[in-house]
Write a protein that holds these residues in place. Structure first.
Motif, PDB file in Angstrom:
ATOM      1  N   HIS A 186       0.852  -1.193   0.000  1.00 44.04           N
ATOM      2  CA  HIS A 186       0.000   0.000   0.000  1.00 44.04           C
ATOM      3  C   HIS A 186       0.890   1.246   0.000  1.00 44.04           C
ATOM      4  O   HIS A 186       2.084   1.166   0.274  1.00 44.04           O
ATOM      5  CB  HIS A 186      -0.899   0.005   1.238  1.00 44.04           C
ATOM      6  N   VAL A 187       0.257   2.392  -0.247  1.00 44.09           N
ATOM      7  CA  VAL A 187       1.059   3.611  -0.447  1.00 44.09           C
ATOM      8  C   VAL A 187       1.941   3.982   0.766  1.00 44.09           C
ATOM      9  O   VAL A 187       3.088   4.397   0.554  1.00 44.09           O
ATOM     10  CB  VAL A 187       0.183   4.793  -0.953  1.00 44.09           C
ATOM     11  N   PRO A 188       1.503   3.837   2.030  1.00 49.59           N
ATOM     12  CA  PRO A 188       2.401   4.278   3.112  1.00 49.59           C
ATOM     13  C   PRO A 188       3.720   3.494   3.128  1.00 49.59           C
ATOM     14  O   PRO A 188       4.804   4.104   3.181  1.00 49.59           O
ATOM     15  CB  PRO A 188       1.584   4.022   4.390  1.00 49.59           C
ATOM     16  N   ALA A 189       3.630   2.158   3.047  1.00 51.09           N
ATOM     17  CA  ALA A 189       4.857   1.344   3.092  1.00 51.09           C
ATOM     18  C   ALA A 189       5.698   1.570   1.840  1.00 51.09           C
ATOM     19  O   ALA A 189       6.933   1.650   1.907  1.00 51.09           O
ATOM     20  CB  ALA A 189       4.492  -0.129   3.232  1.00 51.09           C
ATOM     21  N   ALA A 190       5.024   1.680   0.686  1.00 50.90           N
ATOM     22  CA  ALA A 190       5.755   1.887  -0.569  1.00 50.90           C
ATOM     23  C   ALA A 190       6.593   3.162  -0.496  1.00 50.90           C
ATOM     24  O   ALA A 190       7.773   3.173  -0.872  1.00 50.90           O
ATOM     25  CB  ALA A 190       4.776   1.975  -1.734  1.00 50.90           C
ATOM     26  N   LEU A 191       5.975   4.230   0.017  1.00 50.91           N
ATOM     27  CA  LEU A 191       6.685   5.518   0.018  1.00 50.91           C
ATOM     28  C   LEU A 191       7.745   5.584   1.119  1.00 50.91           C
ATOM     29  O   LEU A 191       8.804   6.181   0.915  1.00 50.91           O
ATOM     30  CB  LEU A 191       5.692   6.679   0.116  1.00 50.91           C
ATOM     31  N   ILE A 192       7.477   4.970   2.271  1.00 54.02           N
ATOM     32  CA  ILE A 192       8.510   4.933   3.327  1.00 54.02           C
ATOM     33  C   ILE A 192       9.769   4.287   2.739  1.00 54.02           C
ATOM     34  O   ILE A 192      10.878   4.809   2.841  1.00 54.02           O
ATOM     35  CB  ILE A 192       8.013   4.156   4.577  1.00 54.02           C
ATOM     36  N   ARG A 193       9.578   3.152   2.086  1.00 60.35           N
ATOM     37  CA  ARG A 193      10.741   2.442   1.546  1.00 60.35           C
ATOM     38  C   ARG A 193      11.418   3.238   0.420  1.00 60.35           C
ATOM     39  O   ARG A 193      12.641   3.371   0.386  1.00 60.35           O
ATOM     40  CB  ARG A 193      10.288   1.075   1.016  1.00 60.35           C
ATOM     41  N   ARG A 194      10.603   3.769  -0.503  1.00 56.74           N
ATOM     42  CA  ARG A 194      11.199   4.463  -1.662  1.00 56.74           C
ATOM     43  C   ARG A 194      11.957   5.708  -1.235  1.00 56.74           C
ATOM     44  O   ARG A 194      13.057   5.979  -1.715  1.00 56.74           O
ATOM     45  CB  ARG A 194      10.096   4.800  -2.674  1.00 56.74           C
ATOM     46  N   PHE A 195      11.376   6.495  -0.316  1.00 53.42           N
ATOM     47  CA  PHE A 195      12.077   7.706   0.135  1.00 53.42           C
ATOM     48  C   PHE A 195      13.331   7.340   0.927  1.00 53.42           C
ATOM     49  O   PHE A 195      14.355   8.005   0.811  1.00 53.42           O
ATOM     50  CB  PHE A 195      11.148   8.584   0.987  1.00 53.42           C
ATOM     51  N   HIS A 196      13.235   6.299   1.724  1.00 56.07           N
ATOM     52  CA  HIS A 196      14.397   5.873   2.508  1.00 56.07           C
ATOM     53  C   HIS A 196      15.550   5.470   1.578  1.00 56.07           C
ATOM     54  O   HIS A 196      16.691   5.913   1.755  1.00 56.07           O
ATOM     55  CB  HIS A 196      14.008   4.696   3.411  1.00 56.07           C
ATOM     56  N   GLU A 197      15.236   4.646   0.575  1.00 52.96           N
ATOM     57  CA  GLU A 197      16.295   4.175  -0.328  1.00 52.96           C
ATOM     58  C   GLU A 197      16.858   5.339  -1.145  1.00 52.96           C
ATOM     59  O   GLU A 197      18.070   5.405  -1.393  1.00 52.96           O
ATOM     60  CB  GLU A 197      15.744   3.065  -1.235  1.00 52.96           C
ATOM     61  N   ALA A 198      15.992   6.290  -1.523  1.00 53.92           N
ATOM     62  CA  ALA A 198      16.467   7.457  -2.293  1.00 53.92           C
ATOM     63  C   ALA A 198      17.354   8.348  -1.427  1.00 53.92           C
ATOM     64  O   ALA A 198      18.350   8.908  -1.897  1.00 53.92           O
ATOM     65  CB  ALA A 198      15.266   8.237  -2.812  1.00 53.92           C
ATOM     66  N   LYS A 199      16.990   8.452  -0.137  1.00 51.87           N
ATOM     67  CA  LYS A 199      17.821   9.249   0.794  1.00 51.87           C
ATOM     68  C   LYS A 199      19.211   8.617   0.906  1.00 51.87           C
ATOM     69  O   LYS A 199      20.228   9.318   0.792  1.00 51.87           O
ATOM     70  CB  LYS A 199      17.138   9.298   2.166  1.00 51.87           C
ATOM     71  N   ALA A 201      20.768   6.700  -1.169  1.00 53.69           N
ATOM     72  CA  ALA A 201      21.507   6.711  -2.437  1.00 53.69           C
ATOM     73  C   ALA A 201      21.643   8.120  -3.010  1.00 53.69           C
ATOM     74  O   ALA A 201      22.174   8.277  -4.119  1.00 53.69           O
ATOM     75  CB  ALA A 201      20.808   5.793  -3.433  1.00 53.69           C
ATOM     76  N   ASN A 202      21.166   9.136  -2.288  1.00 55.13           N
ATOM     77  CA  ASN A 202      21.219  10.524  -2.766  1.00 55.13           C
ATOM     78  C   ASN A 202      20.577  10.712  -4.132  1.00 55.13           C
ATOM     79  O   ASN A 202      21.112  11.424  -4.990  1.00 55.13           O
ATOM     80  CB  ASN A 202      22.675  10.983  -2.869  1.00 55.13           C
ATOM     81  N   VAL A 203      19.440  10.073  -4.340  1.00 52.28           N
ATOM     82  CA  VAL A 203      18.742  10.184  -5.629  1.00 52.28           C
ATOM     83  C   VAL A 203      17.944  11.494  -5.628  1.00 52.28           C
ATOM     84  O   VAL A 203      17.241  11.783  -4.652  1.00 52.28           O
ATOM     85  CB  VAL A 203      17.792   8.963  -5.815  1.00 52.28           C
ATOM     86  N   PRO A 204      18.059  12.306  -6.710  1.00 47.96           N
ATOM     87  CA  PRO A 204      17.426  13.639  -6.681  1.00 47.96           C
ATOM     88  C   PRO A 204      15.900  13.635  -6.802  1.00 47.96           C
ATOM     89  O   PRO A 204      15.260  14.611  -6.408  1.00 47.96           O
ATOM     90  CB  PRO A 204      18.053  14.370  -7.878  1.00 47.96           C
ATOM     91  N   THR A 205      15.317  12.585  -7.395  1.00 49.65           N
ATOM     92  CA  THR A 205      13.845  12.551  -7.529  1.00 49.65           C
ATOM     93  C   THR A 205      13.309  11.190  -7.089  1.00 49.65           C
ATOM     94  O   THR A 205      13.998  10.188  -7.204  1.00 49.65           O
ATOM     95  CB  THR A 205      13.383  12.777  -8.996  1.00 49.65           C
ATOM     96  N   VAL A 206      12.052  11.225  -6.626  1.00 53.46           N
ATOM     97  CA  VAL A 206      11.353   9.982  -6.274  1.00 53.46           C
ATOM     98  C   VAL A 206      10.007   9.975  -6.987  1.00 53.46           C
ATOM     99  O   VAL A 206       9.319  10.993  -7.037  1.00 53.46           O
ATOM    100  CB  VAL A 206      11.173   9.859  -4.743  1.00 53.46           C
ATOM    101  N   THR A 207       9.674   8.807  -7.548  1.00 48.18           N
ATOM    102  CA  THR A 207       8.418   8.685  -8.282  1.00 48.18           C
ATOM    103  C   THR A 207       7.277   8.296  -7.348  1.00 48.18           C
ATOM    104  O   THR A 207       7.406   7.381  -6.546  1.00 48.18           O
ATOM    105  CB  THR A 207       8.553   7.607  -9.383  1.00 48.18           C
ATOM    106  N   VAL A 208       6.184   9.034  -7.497  1.00 45.57           N
ATOM    107  CA  VAL A 208       4.944   8.738  -6.767  1.00 45.57           C
ATOM    108  C   VAL A 208       3.923   8.337  -7.826  1.00 45.57           C
ATOM    109  O   VAL A 208       3.805   9.003  -8.858  1.00 45.57           O
ATOM    110  CB  VAL A 208       4.468   9.987  -5.984  1.00 45.57           C
ATOM    111  N   TRP A 209       3.196   7.258  -7.603  1.00 44.72           N
ATOM    112  CA  TRP A 209       2.257   6.769  -8.620  1.00 44.72           C
ATOM    113  C   TRP A 209       1.040   7.683  -8.734  1.00 44.72           C
ATOM    114  O   TRP A 209       0.541   8.223  -7.738  1.00 44.72           O
ATOM    115  CB  TRP A 209       1.741   5.381  -8.260  1.00 44.72           C
ATOM    116  N   GLY A 210       0.552   7.781  -9.985  1.00 39.18           N
ATOM    117  CA  GLY A 210      -0.703   8.491 -10.240  1.00 39.18           C
ATOM    118  C   GLY A 210      -0.519  10.000 -10.291  1.00 39.18           C
ATOM    119  O   GLY A 210       0.605  10.513 -10.394  1.00 39.18           O
ATOM    120  N   THR A 211      -1.654  10.703 -10.207  1.00 37.62           N
ATOM    121  CA  THR A 211      -1.633  12.164 -10.359  1.00 37.62           C
ATOM    122  C   THR A 211      -1.339  12.886  -9.045  1.00 37.62           C
ATOM    123  O   THR A 211      -1.083  14.091  -9.036  1.00 37.62           O
ATOM    124  CB  THR A 211      -3.008  12.659 -10.854  1.00 37.62           C
TER     125      THR A 211
END
Ligand code: GFB
Length: 324
Positions: A186-199, A201-211
């Motif tokens: 679900h979106v909360p777990a997906a975003l916790i993980r994606r933002f954590h991994e981007a932090k 790895a110093n990734v400049p953008t993170v993708t969020v699904w949908g509009t």
């Protein structure tokens, strides 16, 4: 009719079906502070999709109360990709648990549904009366139909056999023990993980699904577990009862909040090729509020606690390095 009733769970044997999941494990945590005997069964010991095994296990363990938190669950993509599992596995588990509970004389059963049982364009906030008044959201209709069948099984058992079986419909849940699968969560777990991994790895953008425009109401799973125990003690009706927080925000605002909690400083990019799902599903929780229950965990501290739990590696599908 409010459905107010009094039931004593003191000293009772309570079977939590699905105790390894986010909801089931929260119910077990919450029941630990009640004076009752908690019964659980690992999947190796009990496969709830098997009718005979389920009946034999309940006969051998004779619970007086059942909390039916066992289900195949997942986010918008999992629902879309595994329609057979979401429809057929969930129907099988519900039939087996509810019928076996009747057969062994369970006194009280709490079935857990989902806000996606309501029509896609239900009147907001969504009251329990909106059930079956219009078409469902297509991305999760398989799961929704299974959950509607489950609550109908409870109603049917009440009507035909006088069983005290009730149903609660939670809004979108998050919290400790979530599933962090990159695609199926679900979106909360997906975003916790994606933002954590981007932090990390110093990734400049993170993708969020949908509009980013759909709105969702989020409830902490420990608040929901508290509501489950409250309902076991204080609710008896054939009407399902909504359990929400009132904490509603757009997915864009939710993503910004999660990024902030995780400490990710980059930009958010919206992938509009991914489905939005239902535009809005704010529950009208006035019936449970009227009975005297309210949530205690605000979204931001709740998300901070969920992130801390993720860092400890407590969720499922955490084969990645969660250390910060
Ligand atoms: O949490 P979610 O999958 O469930 O998605 P639903 C909520 C919203 O977040 C949707 C957006 O608009 C998604 O497009 N979103 C943004 C994301 N980024 C992501 C991401 O990385 N992962 C996910 N999963 N979503 C589910 C139903 O619907 O709600 C279930 O499919 C269940 O059956 C559950 O009822 C409570 O709220 O759309």
């Amino acid at each position: 009719m409010t459905g107010a009733s009094t039931y004593n769970i003191f000293g009772k044997r309570v079977f939590v079906a699905g105790h390894r999941g986010m909801v089931g494990s929260a119910v077990v945590r919450r029941l630990a502070s009640e004076n009752c005997t908690i019964l659980t069964a690992d999947r190796r010991e009990l496969d709830l999709t098997k009718e005979e095994l389920t009946l034999r296990w309940l006969e051998a363990n004779h619970p007086e109360i059942v909390v039916h938190a066992a289900a195949k669950v997942g986010g918008i993509a999992a629902n879309n990709n595994f329609p057979v599992d979401f429809l057929c596995d969930n129907l099988a588990i519900e039939l087996n648990v509810i019928r076996a509970s009747h057969a062994v004389g369970v006194r009280r059963l709490l079935f857990l549904g989902s806000s996606c049982i309501y029509p896609k364009h239900a009147k907001q906030p969504i009251s329990e009366d909106e059930l079956l008044t219009g078409p469902l959201e297509p991305t999760n209709e398989w799961y929704a139909i299974a959950k509607i069948a489950g609550l109908k099984m409870c109603q049917a058992h009440r009507r035909q056999h006088g069983d005290d079986f009730i149903s609660a419909m939670p809004t979108n849940l998050y919290g400790p023990g979530d599933n962090y699968h990159p695609d199926h969560s679900h979106v909360p777990a997906a975003l916790i993980r994606r933002f954590h991994e981007a932090k990390l790895a110093n990734v400049p953008t993170v993708t969020v699904w949908g509009t980013g425009t759909p709105r969702r109401e989020f409830l902490n799973v420990d608040d929901f577990a508290d509501a489950c125990v409250f309902l076991l003690k204080q609710y008896s009706s054939d009407m399902p009862i909504n359990v929400g927080s009132g904490d509603e925000l757009s997915i864009a605002d939710f993503a910004t909040t999660v990024a902030d909690v995780v400490g990710y400083k980059g930009k958010l990019v919206f992938d509009t090729s991914k489905p939005d799902g239902t535009p809005r599903k704010l529950l009208d929780s006035s019936r449970i509020r009227g009975l005297g229950w309210r949530p205690n965990i605000a979204l931001r501290p709740g998300l901070a606690a969920a992130y801390a739990d993720f860092l400890k590696g407590h969720g499922r599908h955490l084969e990645v390095n969660a250390s910060s």
